[in-house]
Scaffold this active site. Sequence first.
Site, PDB file in Angstrom:
ATOM      1  N   CYS A 237      -5.707 -14.708 -21.663  1.00 12.89           N
ATOM      2  CA  CYS A 237      -4.967 -13.600 -21.079  1.00 12.89           C
ATOM      3  C   CYS A 237      -5.997 -12.553 -21.308  1.00 12.89           C
ATOM      4  CB  CYS A 237      -3.591 -12.752 -21.873  1.00 12.89           C
ATOM      5  SG  CYS A 237      -2.598 -11.931 -20.860  1.00 12.89           S
TER       6      CYS A 237
ATOM      7  N   LYS B 182      -7.767  -9.447 -14.767  1.00 14.46           N
ATOM      8  CA  LYS B 182      -7.642  -9.853 -13.345  1.00 14.46           C
ATOM      9  C   LYS B 182      -6.959  -8.451 -12.698  1.00 14.46           C
ATOM     10  CE  LYS B 182      -3.968 -11.485 -12.078  1.00 14.46           C
ATOM     11  NZ  LYS B 182      -2.866 -12.837 -12.954  1.00 14.46           N
TER      12      LYS B 182
ATOM     13  N   TYR C 198      -1.099 -18.551  -7.115  1.00 13.83           N
ATOM     14  CA  TYR C 198      -1.369 -17.161  -7.604  1.00 13.83           C
ATOM     15  C   TYR C 198      -2.631 -17.238  -7.993  1.00 13.83           C
ATOM     16  CZ  TYR C 198      -1.484 -17.973 -12.559  1.00 13.83           C
ATOM     17  OH  TYR C 198      -2.011 -18.781 -13.665  1.00 13.83           O
TER      18      TYR C 198
ATOM     19  N   HIS D 145      17.955   6.608  -6.008  1.00 15.69           N
ATOM     20  CA  HIS D 145      17.742   6.313  -3.948  1.00 15.69           C
ATOM     21  C   HIS D 145      17.035   8.104  -4.555  1.00 15.69           C
ATOM     22  CE1 HIS D 145      18.277   6.609   0.091  1.00 15.69           C
ATOM     23  NE2 HIS D 145      18.487   8.230  -0.378  1.00 15.69           N
TER      24      HIS D 145
ATOM     25  N   GLU E 118      16.822  -0.240  -5.177  1.00 10.85           N
ATOM     26  CA  GLU E 118      18.412   0.053  -5.017  1.00 10.85           C
ATOM     27  C   GLU E 118      18.404  -0.961  -4.780  1.00 10.85           C
ATOM     28  OE1 GLU E 118      19.227   3.787  -2.421  1.00 10.85           O
ATOM     29  OE2 GLU E 118      17.424   3.755  -1.589  1.00 10.85           O
TER      30      GLU E 118
END
Length: 446
Positions: A42, A50, A176, A435, A440
């Site tokens: 990692c 990355k 991925y 909002h 939302e």
Amino acid sequence: MSYDYDLFVIGAGSGGVRASRIASSYGAKVAVAEEYRIGGTCVIRGCVPKKLLVYASGFSKDFKLAEGYGWTVGETSFSWETLIERKDAEIDRLNGLYINTLSNAGVEMIEGRALVTGPNSVRVGDQEYSAKYILIAVGGWPMMPDLPGIEHAVSSNEALHFEKQPDHIVIVGGGYIAVEFAGIFNGMGSQVTQLYRGEQILRGFDTDLQHSLATEMKARGIDLRTSLNVTKIDKTEKGVILHLTDGTTLEADAVMYATGRAPKTDGLGLQDAGVALDKAQAVIVDEYGKTSVDSIYAVGDVTNRVQLTPVAIKEGHAFANTVFGNMPSSPEHDAIPSAIFSQPPIGTVGLTEAQAFEKYNGKIKVFKSGFKPMKHTLGGSEERALTKLIVAEETDVVVGAHMIGLDAAEIMQGIGIAVKAGLTKAQFDATVAIHPSSAEEFVLMR
């Protein structure tokens, strides 16, 4: 019996470091062996570098969006060399932090590749060590297919250290890592061709996410070709020539393979010590991480359960609690939120629509919302976002949540808590929306 150490950890990645530190906090005498650098996949060659490259590659689109908001963007240029230099400096900094963390925890660090020589013995170089418990935390390594000329290809490891940015790069794979690096090089101005032998990228993910990302990648100029593979690679003065399964050839400066990762158990001596491995050479463990040998445990990608850094950390912590903290802990592997730092990014947790349909015998409800993120309305981008909820019909429990679009990873962390807690669609609906936001949509879908 008297041992040199209570715990000897092989591998100083995320899982091994966490296990070492927590075990030491319980009073255990701990050593950790690492053959390269402290931090593991990692920190050194995975998510951290990355993600830095993902950030860098995103500015090219941000410059274009800014014009729609009244900004006059002057002449821009990009330096791959500067980025890699800055990235390496950050990795060096993190490597130092990890070393300090282990040192401050009283963990002894041993440099070199370790070999398990028995249920309670490990050799590093010419030195033999004994330990009451051994923890295998060596992670995984990129797999490269067996085909003529594969030595001319690179993996994601080497792609992070290109001396020069390729003008045209071919990325082979559909997972991925492949889609993330396709977005990275595309955003930096390289011509990108992505080849995948399957019908659609991101096998195993929700089909709506698969199709949405493929559409957006093509819209950004990535030459995405599916149902296609490489049969041979020839080296040229300028780069490589790829021979494809459809009989055509493809010339590029570089080719990167992202076709999966395998547990890095080769040469560790595990089987000679009695540790059982599966067909993929992953270490077989029980719910507590124990192998077929009572004194040897394993955590992280080497077990090939869920290949995610946060999962390895939880497994390492649970191991230390179980063995040294007198608190038996079995890490849960369900409803794990995850993200793909593609462009646009993806966030997901729980079951896909297909998985839920099978598990609940078709008795599910699917809610979807497709929209253009507000940021793109003035910026002139046609990029769209998608949010999706999967609900078990009989209980109204949300069993899956998926999103592709701006800030998907950040949004999905919060949604992941709700799905892990087993909240219902009615409880989602009862939550007041923030909002205006993309998040939302998860509480407004009807």
